[in-house]
Motif scaffolding. Structure first.
Motif, PDB file in Angstrom:
ATOM      1  N   THR A   1      11.170 -25.480  18.240  1.00 40.06           N
ATOM      2  CA  THR A   1      11.661 -24.120  18.062  1.00 40.06           C
ATOM      3  C   THR A   1      13.038 -23.970  18.716  1.00 40.06           C
ATOM      4  O   THR A   1      13.613 -24.930  19.225  1.00 40.06           O
ATOM      5  CB  THR A   1      10.655 -23.121  18.659  1.00 40.06           C
TER       6      THR A   1
ATOM      7  N   ASN B   1      22.134 -17.005  15.803  1.00 42.75           N
ATOM      8  CA  ASN B   1      21.238 -17.492  14.757  1.00 42.75           C
ATOM      9  C   ASN B   1      21.867 -18.619  13.942  1.00 42.75           C
ATOM     10  O   ASN B   1      21.154 -19.479  13.417  1.00 42.75           O
ATOM     11  CB  ASN B   1      20.836 -16.333  13.841  1.00 42.75           C
TER      12      ASN B   1
ATOM     13  N   SER C   1      19.718  -7.636  18.898  1.00 42.51           N
ATOM     14  CA  SER C   1      19.218  -8.522  17.845  1.00 42.51           C
ATOM     15  C   SER C   1      19.473  -8.008  16.435  1.00 42.51           C
ATOM     16  O   SER C   1      18.844  -8.484  15.488  1.00 42.51           O
ATOM     17  CB  SER C   1      17.719  -8.808  18.028  1.00 42.51           C
TER      18      SER C   1
ATOM     19  N   SER D   1      17.760 -10.549  12.062  1.00 42.13           N
ATOM     20  CA  SER D   1      17.797 -11.935  12.529  1.00 42.13           C
ATOM     21  C   SER D   1      17.177 -12.876  11.492  1.00 42.13           C
ATOM     22  O   SER D   1      17.656 -14.001  11.305  1.00 42.13           O
ATOM     23  CB  SER D   1      17.073 -12.077  13.874  1.00 42.13           C
TER      24      SER D   1
ATOM     25  N   GLU E   1      21.308 -13.087  19.584  1.00 42.75           N
ATOM     26  CA  GLU E   1      21.229 -14.532  19.723  1.00 42.75           C
ATOM     27  C   GLU E   1      22.061 -15.201  18.628  1.00 42.75           C
ATOM     28  O   GLU E   1      22.292 -14.614  17.573  1.00 42.75           O
ATOM     29  CB  GLU E   1      19.778 -15.004  19.640  1.00 42.75           C
TER      30      GLU E   1
ATOM     31  N   ASN F   1       8.638 -19.061  22.929  1.00 46.13           N
ATOM     32  CA  ASN F   1       7.745 -18.219  23.730  1.00 46.13           C
ATOM     33  C   ASN F   1       6.429 -18.960  23.941  1.00 46.13           C
ATOM     34  O   ASN F   1       6.265 -20.114  23.527  1.00 46.13           O
ATOM     35  CB  ASN F   1       7.514 -16.854  23.052  1.00 46.13           C
TER      36      ASN F   1
ATOM     37  N   ILE G   1      15.886 -15.214  26.311  1.00 44.42           N
ATOM     38  CA  ILE G   1      15.580 -13.787  26.340  1.00 44.42           C
ATOM     39  C   ILE G   1      15.982 -13.132  27.662  1.00 44.42           C
ATOM     40  O   ILE G   1      16.428 -11.977  27.677  1.00 44.42           O
ATOM     41  CB  ILE G   1      14.080 -13.570  26.030  1.00 44.42           C
TER      42      ILE G   1
ATOM     43  N   ASP H   1      15.067 -21.758  21.615  1.00 43.54           N
ATOM     44  CA  ASP H   1      14.988 -20.848  22.754  1.00 43.54           C
ATOM     45  C   ASP H   1      16.165 -19.871  22.663  1.00 43.54           C
ATOM     46  O   ASP H   1      17.332 -20.276  22.712  1.00 43.54           O
ATOM     47  CB  ASP H   1      15.066 -21.634  24.060  1.00 43.54           C
ATOM     48  N   THR H   2      15.862 -18.591  22.506  1.00 47.24           N
ATOM     49  CA  THR H   2      16.907 -17.573  22.358  1.00 47.24           C
ATOM     50  C   THR H   2      17.297 -16.938  23.689  1.00 47.24           C
ATOM     51  O   THR H   2      17.964 -15.904  23.702  1.00 47.24           O
ATOM     52  CB  THR H   2      16.455 -16.488  21.367  1.00 47.24           C
TER      53      THR H   2
ATOM     54  N   ASP I   1      12.643 -18.533  18.359  1.00 44.98           N
ATOM     55  CA  ASP I   1      12.323 -17.632  19.471  1.00 44.98           C
ATOM     56  C   ASP I   1      11.277 -18.281  20.369  1.00 44.98           C
ATOM     57  O   ASP I   1      10.077 -17.998  20.271  1.00 44.98           O
ATOM     58  CB  ASP I   1      11.808 -16.252  19.008  1.00 44.98           C
TER      59      ASP I   1
ATOM     60  N   PHE J   1       8.134 -11.296  21.109  1.00 44.53           N
ATOM     61  CA  PHE J   1       9.561 -11.256  21.415  1.00 44.53           C
ATOM     62  C   PHE J   1       9.986  -9.917  22.009  1.00 44.53           C
ATOM     63  O   PHE J   1      10.370  -9.825  23.172  1.00 44.53           O
ATOM     64  CB  PHE J   1      10.390 -11.555  20.156  1.00 44.53           C
TER      65      PHE J   1
ATOM     66  N   ASP K   1      10.295 -17.377  12.480  1.00 47.01           N
ATOM     67  CA  ASP K   1       9.950 -17.159  13.890  1.00 47.01           C
ATOM     68  C   ASP K   1       8.710 -17.962  14.226  1.00 47.01           C
ATOM     69  O   ASP K   1       8.085 -18.588  13.360  1.00 47.01           O
ATOM     70  CB  ASP K   1       9.759 -15.669  14.198  1.00 47.01           C
TER      71      ASP K   1
END
Length: 341
Positions: free
Chosen positions: A287, A158, A143, A188, A156, A275, A292, A289-290, A273, A73, A245
């Motif tokens: 998951t 949360n 964050s 977070s 983000e 990735n 980024i 998607d934050t 997060d 991240f 995460d």
């Protein structure tokens, strides 16, 4: 051809030095707020380009060695931040907070590099954040934040992310849900744990501490064999785990498979997060998607707004909460049936 307005022109108009004008327009320290506002106003009235005001902005990025090297991240966010700053004509200076620099030594870095804004990438010590806020240089926390320390914040959402995961699990008939991740590791993670408990209450689901692993080590990532041991000691395995995460989610999947469970046939696992780790995992992890790239762009935009305005006033600080969205993977069984209980 219209004459190009220079720093010298602005300085002569105000009766101050070129260096004072330069420092004021780039948000540097050592200039009173009243004079800074006067310089910004006169420069604008004379037609001194705001683009030129910020083209040589030096941004200080502070974080830990763990975050700078975190390929899941923060290292990606750091790379994107550097690119966004460079695209605006600025340059970056970094400080490794593990070096335990004193406030005086940090101030020397700020002074020698003519720093005009500061980014704190990931959780930082409160005393340090308070010191940065006191420099009167624009500070943005990424964050994380301290509610009682006046800094800008980009974080983000949360709450929305955790709610979307819990809604996804609930709508696919999961009722016994545990949490894995230490809420004291990152701000977070703390938010995600608290919102997990809140979502359980919203859906009238029990929060069973016996199936939550919220005390993972803080000093280093937990090893696979340790996660296997922790799971074996649970009184029972729930229908789903919401992990803080993606790294924790992938480790949890491997540990569950090690002790004979199939994902998602026997148990669902979700992460946070989005990735490469979540996409390359087998199964791919459901998951959040934050966004980024949006985080990096928002940080850079807010920095340049503050730099060009010459503003580090706590009244002007903004807490920007960015949208997230759910990415459905194969780690949740969409055909899961309610248990007989």
């Amino acid at each position: 051809m219209e004459k190009r307005i220079t720093l010298k022109d602005v300085a002569e108009k105000l009766g101050v030095s070129q260096n004072t004008v330069s420092v004021a327009l780039r948000g540097g320290s050592g200039v009173s707020q009243e004079l800074r506002e006067q310089i910004v106003t006169v420069a604008g009235d004379m037609g001194y380009s705001s683009r030129r005001i910020s083209t040589k902005a030096s941004i200080l990025i502070c974080s830990t060695a763990e975050n700078f090297g975190d390929t899941y991240f923060f290292s990606d966010l750091y790379r994107l931040l550097c690119a966004k700053i460079k695209a605006r004509g600025g340059n970056t200076v970094t400080i490794n907070l593990d070096a335990s620099l004193s406030p005086g030594e940090i101030d020397q870095v700020i002074y020698k590099n003519d720093i005009c804004a500061i980014i704190l990438l990931g959780d930082s010590d409160k005393q340090l954040v308070t010191h940065f806020a006191g420099t009167k240089i624009p500070v943005i926390c990424c964050s994380f934040f301290y509610p009682d320390v006046p800094t800008d914040v980009v974080i983000e959402d949360n709450f929305a992310g955790t709610y979307l995961l819990m809604k996804h699990l609930y709508e696919h008939n999961y009722r016994k849900i545990g949490f894995i991740g230490n809420p004291n590791r990152y701000f977070s993670f703390f938010e995600r744990y608290m919102y997990f408990k809140s979502a359980c209450e919203h859906y009238a689901l029990p929060v069973d501490p016996d199936i939550c692993i919220a005390d993972l080590p803080l000093d280093e990532p937990i090893a696979l064999e340790n996660m296997v041991a922790r799971l074996r000691h649970l009184p029972y395995i729930p229908e789903a785990f919401l992990c803080a995460d993606n790294r924790t989610a992938v480790l949890t999947i491997k540990a569950l498979e090690e002790i004979g469970y199939s994902i998602p046939a026997d148990i669902a696992v979700t992460g946070f997060d989005n990735n490469d780790l979540s996409r390359l995992s087998t199964p791919a992890v459901t998951t959040i998607d934050t966004m980024i790239d949006l985080q990096a762009e928002t940080v850079a935009t807010q920095l340049w707004r503050k730099i060009n305005a010459g503003s580090a006033d706590s009244v002007d600080c903004k807490r920007i909460c960015l949208p997230v969205h759910l990415v459905s993977g194969d780690s949740v069984d969409l055909e899961h049936r309610l248990s007989a209980e």
